[in-house]
Design a protein around this motif. Structure first.
Motif, PDB file in Angstrom:
ATOM      1  N   ALA A 233      -6.056  10.865  -0.329  1.00 33.26           N
ATOM      2  CA  ALA A 233      -4.873  10.986  -1.191  1.00 33.26           C
ATOM      3  C   ALA A 233      -3.615  10.561  -0.429  1.00 33.26           C
ATOM      4  O   ALA A 233      -2.755   9.855  -0.967  1.00 33.26           O
ATOM      5  CB  ALA A 233      -4.729  12.411  -1.706  1.00 33.26           C
ATOM      6  N   ALA A 234      -3.507  10.960   0.819  1.00 31.12           N
ATOM      7  CA  ALA A 234      -2.331  10.587   1.624  1.00 31.12           C
ATOM      8  C   ALA A 234      -2.299   9.085   1.875  1.00 31.12           C
ATOM      9  O   ALA A 234      -1.241   8.437   1.766  1.00 31.12           O
ATOM     10  CB  ALA A 234      -2.336  11.351   2.944  1.00 31.12           C
ATOM     11  N   ALA A 235      -3.432   8.476   2.196  1.00 28.50           N
ATOM     12  CA  ALA A 235      -3.490   7.027   2.434  1.00 28.50           C
ATOM     13  C   ALA A 235      -3.155   6.260   1.161  1.00 28.50           C
ATOM     14  O   ALA A 235      -2.399   5.269   1.195  1.00 28.50           O
ATOM     15  CB  ALA A 235      -4.872   6.643   2.947  1.00 28.50           C
ATOM     16  N   GLY A 236      -3.691   6.697   0.043  1.00 29.36           N
ATOM     17  CA  GLY A 236      -3.401   6.034  -1.234  1.00 29.36           C
ATOM     18  C   GLY A 236      -1.935   6.144  -1.606  1.00 29.36           C
ATOM     19  O   GLY A 236      -1.314   5.171  -2.065  1.00 29.36           O
ATOM     20  N   GLY A 237      -1.346   7.287  -1.400  1.00 26.13           N
ATOM     21  CA  GLY A 237       0.072   7.479  -1.700  1.00 26.13           C
ATOM     22  C   GLY A 237       0.957   6.625  -0.814  1.00 26.13           C
ATOM     23  O   GLY A 237       1.937   6.026  -1.268  1.00 26.13           O
ATOM     24  N   THR A 238       0.589   6.568   0.475  1.00 23.49           N
ATOM     25  CA  THR A 238       1.358   5.732   1.405  1.00 23.49           C
ATOM     26  C   THR A 238       1.264   4.260   1.000  1.00 23.49           C
ATOM     27  O   THR A 238       2.263   3.530   1.014  1.00 23.49           O
ATOM     28  CB  THR A 238       0.835   5.927   2.834  1.00 23.49           C
ATOM     29  OG1 THR A 238       0.928   7.311   3.165  1.00 23.49           O
ATOM     30  CG2 THR A 238       1.629   5.109   3.836  1.00 23.49           C
ATOM     31  N   TRP A 239       0.096   3.786   0.652  1.00 25.10           N
ATOM     32  CA  TRP A 239      -0.107   2.393   0.242  1.00 25.10           C
ATOM     33  C   TRP A 239       0.725   2.061  -1.000  1.00 25.10           C
ATOM     34  O   TRP A 239       1.384   1.035  -1.059  1.00 25.10           O
ATOM     35  CB  TRP A 239      -1.588   2.147   0.001  1.00 25.10           C
ATOM     36  CG  TRP A 239      -1.914   0.756  -0.464  1.00 25.10           C
ATOM     37  CD1 TRP A 239      -1.864  -0.389   0.258  1.00 25.10           C
ATOM     38  CD2 TRP A 239      -2.312   0.401  -1.774  1.00 25.10           C
ATOM     39  NE1 TRP A 239      -2.236  -1.450  -0.514  1.00 25.10           N
ATOM     40  CE2 TRP A 239      -2.509  -0.987  -1.783  1.00 25.10           C
ATOM     41  CE3 TRP A 239      -2.546   1.120  -2.951  1.00 25.10           C
ATOM     42  CZ2 TRP A 239      -2.909  -1.673  -2.911  1.00 25.10           C
ATOM     43  CZ3 TRP A 239      -2.956   0.433  -4.073  1.00 25.10           C
ATOM     44  CH2 TRP A 239      -3.129  -0.955  -4.043  1.00 25.10           C
ATOM     45  N   LEU A 240       0.701   2.985  -2.020  1.00 26.64           N
ATOM     46  CA  LEU A 240       1.481   2.760  -3.240  1.00 26.64           C
ATOM     47  C   LEU A 240       2.978   2.728  -2.945  1.00 26.64           C
ATOM     48  O   LEU A 240       3.706   1.878  -3.470  1.00 26.64           O
ATOM     49  CB  LEU A 240       1.173   3.827  -4.290  1.00 26.64           C
ATOM     50  CG  LEU A 240      -0.175   3.692  -5.001  1.00 26.64           C
ATOM     51  CD1 LEU A 240      -0.418   4.903  -5.899  1.00 26.64           C
ATOM     52  CD2 LEU A 240      -0.226   2.410  -5.826  1.00 26.64           C
ATOM     53  N   LEU A 241       3.471   3.618  -2.102  1.00 28.75           N
ATOM     54  CA  LEU A 241       4.892   3.618  -1.755  1.00 28.75           C
ATOM     55  C   LEU A 241       5.274   2.361  -0.976  1.00 28.75           C
ATOM     56  O   LEU A 241       6.350   1.796  -1.174  1.00 28.75           O
ATOM     57  CB  LEU A 241       5.249   4.876  -0.947  1.00 28.75           C
ATOM     58  CG  LEU A 241       5.271   6.184  -1.736  1.00 28.75           C
ATOM     59  CD1 LEU A 241       5.477   7.360  -0.792  1.00 28.75           C
ATOM     60  CD2 LEU A 241       6.344   6.162  -2.796  1.00 28.75           C
ATOM     61  N   HIS A 242       4.396   1.896  -0.107  1.00 30.48           N
ATOM     62  CA  HIS A 242       4.658   0.682   0.661  1.00 30.48           C
ATOM     63  C   HIS A 242       4.738  -0.540  -0.263  1.00 30.48           C
ATOM     64  O   HIS A 242       5.626  -1.386  -0.113  1.00 30.48           O
ATOM     65  CB  HIS A 242       3.573   0.494   1.720  1.00 30.48           C
ATOM     66  CG  HIS A 242       3.750  -0.721   2.574  1.00 30.48           C
ATOM     67  ND1 HIS A 242       4.820  -0.855   3.432  1.00 30.48           N
ATOM     68  CD2 HIS A 242       3.013  -1.863   2.693  1.00 30.48           C
ATOM     69  CE1 HIS A 242       4.726  -2.015   4.040  1.00 30.48           C
ATOM     70  NE2 HIS A 242       3.631  -2.656   3.610  1.00 30.48           N
ATOM     71  N   ARG A 243       3.830  -0.639  -1.235  1.00 30.41           N
ATOM     72  CA  ARG A 243       3.860  -1.755  -2.198  1.00 30.41           C
ATOM     73  C   ARG A 243       5.133  -1.718  -3.021  1.00 30.41           C
ATOM     74  O   ARG A 243       5.738  -2.740  -3.293  1.00 30.41           O
ATOM     75  CB  ARG A 243       2.660  -1.678  -3.145  1.00 30.41           C
ATOM     76  CG  ARG A 243       1.400  -2.232  -2.547  1.00 30.41           C
ATOM     77  CD  ARG A 243       0.291  -2.274  -3.538  1.00 30.41           C
ATOM     78  NE  ARG A 243       0.692  -3.097  -4.679  1.00 30.41           N
ATOM     79  CZ  ARG A 243      -0.045  -3.271  -5.768  1.00 30.41           C
ATOM     80  NH1 ARG A 243      -1.204  -2.658  -5.864  1.00 30.41           N
ATOM     81  NH2 ARG A 243       0.369  -4.039  -6.762  1.00 30.41           N
ATOM     82  N   ARG A 244       5.532  -0.510  -3.393  1.00 30.15           N
ATOM     83  CA  ARG A 244       6.730  -0.384  -4.236  1.00 30.15           C
ATOM     84  C   ARG A 244       7.983  -0.779  -3.448  1.00 30.15           C
ATOM     85  O   ARG A 244       8.893  -1.434  -3.969  1.00 30.15           O
ATOM     86  CB  ARG A 244       6.858   1.068  -4.727  1.00 30.15           C
ATOM     87  CG  ARG A 244       7.940   1.269  -5.705  1.00 30.15           C
ATOM     88  CD  ARG A 244       7.885   2.683  -6.235  1.00 30.15           C
ATOM     89  NE  ARG A 244       8.803   2.794  -7.354  1.00 30.15           N
ATOM     90  CZ  ARG A 244       9.035   3.886  -7.990  1.00 30.15           C
ATOM     91  NH1 ARG A 244       8.400   4.983  -7.660  1.00 30.15           N
ATOM     92  NH2 ARG A 244       9.881   3.903  -8.974  1.00 30.15           N
ATOM     93  N   ALA A 245       8.036  -0.401  -2.160  1.00 27.82           N
ATOM     94  CA  ALA A 245       9.179  -0.730  -1.320  1.00 27.82           C
ATOM     95  C   ALA A 245       9.279  -2.248  -1.076  1.00 27.82           C
ATOM     96  O   ALA A 245      10.378  -2.793  -0.975  1.00 27.82           O
ATOM     97  CB  ALA A 245       9.095   0.008   0.009  1.00 27.82           C
TER      98      ALA A 245
END
Length: 172
Positions: free
Chosen positions: A155-167
């Motif tokens: 869950a933490a890795a997926g959230g980090t990946w989504l935030l990175h793509r959004r940024a």
């Protein structure tokens, strides 16, 4: 239309007949002595109540069969009920005992059964651990702990990946 009327009439008659059959079972509700718990261990506290004595009625209870002697039933917060308590003597032997209550007004007498056992019922004594997460009375389960840590890591890795793509502006 006529068929619907017959169906409704038949249903109404069936419901009325069921009501007449079930009515006597509820009518005798005031003529018994409720014993809670119905099964107790020696030294245990027992509560009895009845609606047989009417509003503001009192009664004298007799638990002499089990060796507890007499006790008083007084009006309770439940309208029309009289309630009393006694303690099963530590010397009580296993078996079924009749508990009796005599209403103060009138000659009404009600009774109920108490079963004395040497072990408490399963429902009365909490056992085991509560499933609230890691740990507990029996200690942590390594498999469940590892599964929980893995789920949190994914869950933490997926959230980090989504935030990175959004940024970066890739969009989601």
């Amino acid at each position: 239309m006529r068929r619907t009327a017959r169906l409704l009439t038949g249903t109404a008659l069936a419901v009325a007949a069921a009501g007449f059959v079930a009515a006597p079972a509820y009518a005798d509700d005031t003529g018994s002595l409720e014993v809670f718990p119905s099964s107790a261990v020696p030294g245990g506290q027992v509560t009895v109540n009845t609606a047989a004595c009417g509003d503001d009625g009192t009664a004298t209870g007799d638990a002499g069969a089990v060796g507890a002697g007499s006790f008083t039933l007084a009006p309770s917060t439940h309208e029309g009920d009289a309630i009393g308590q006694f303690r099963v003597p530590p010397s009580a032997q296993p078996g079924t005992y009749e508990i009796v209550a005599q209403c103060a007004e009138g000659d009404k007498e009600v009774s109920g059964d108490l079963v004395v056992t040497l072990t408490a019922e399963r429902g009365q004594v909490p056992r085991g651990s509560v499933k609230t997460g890691v740990g507990g009375v029996m200690g942590p389960d390594p498999v469940q702990t590892a599964a929980g840590v893995a789920a949190l890591a994914v869950a933490a890795a997926g959230g980090t990946w989504l935030l990175h793509r959004r940024a970066r502006g890739d969009g989601i």
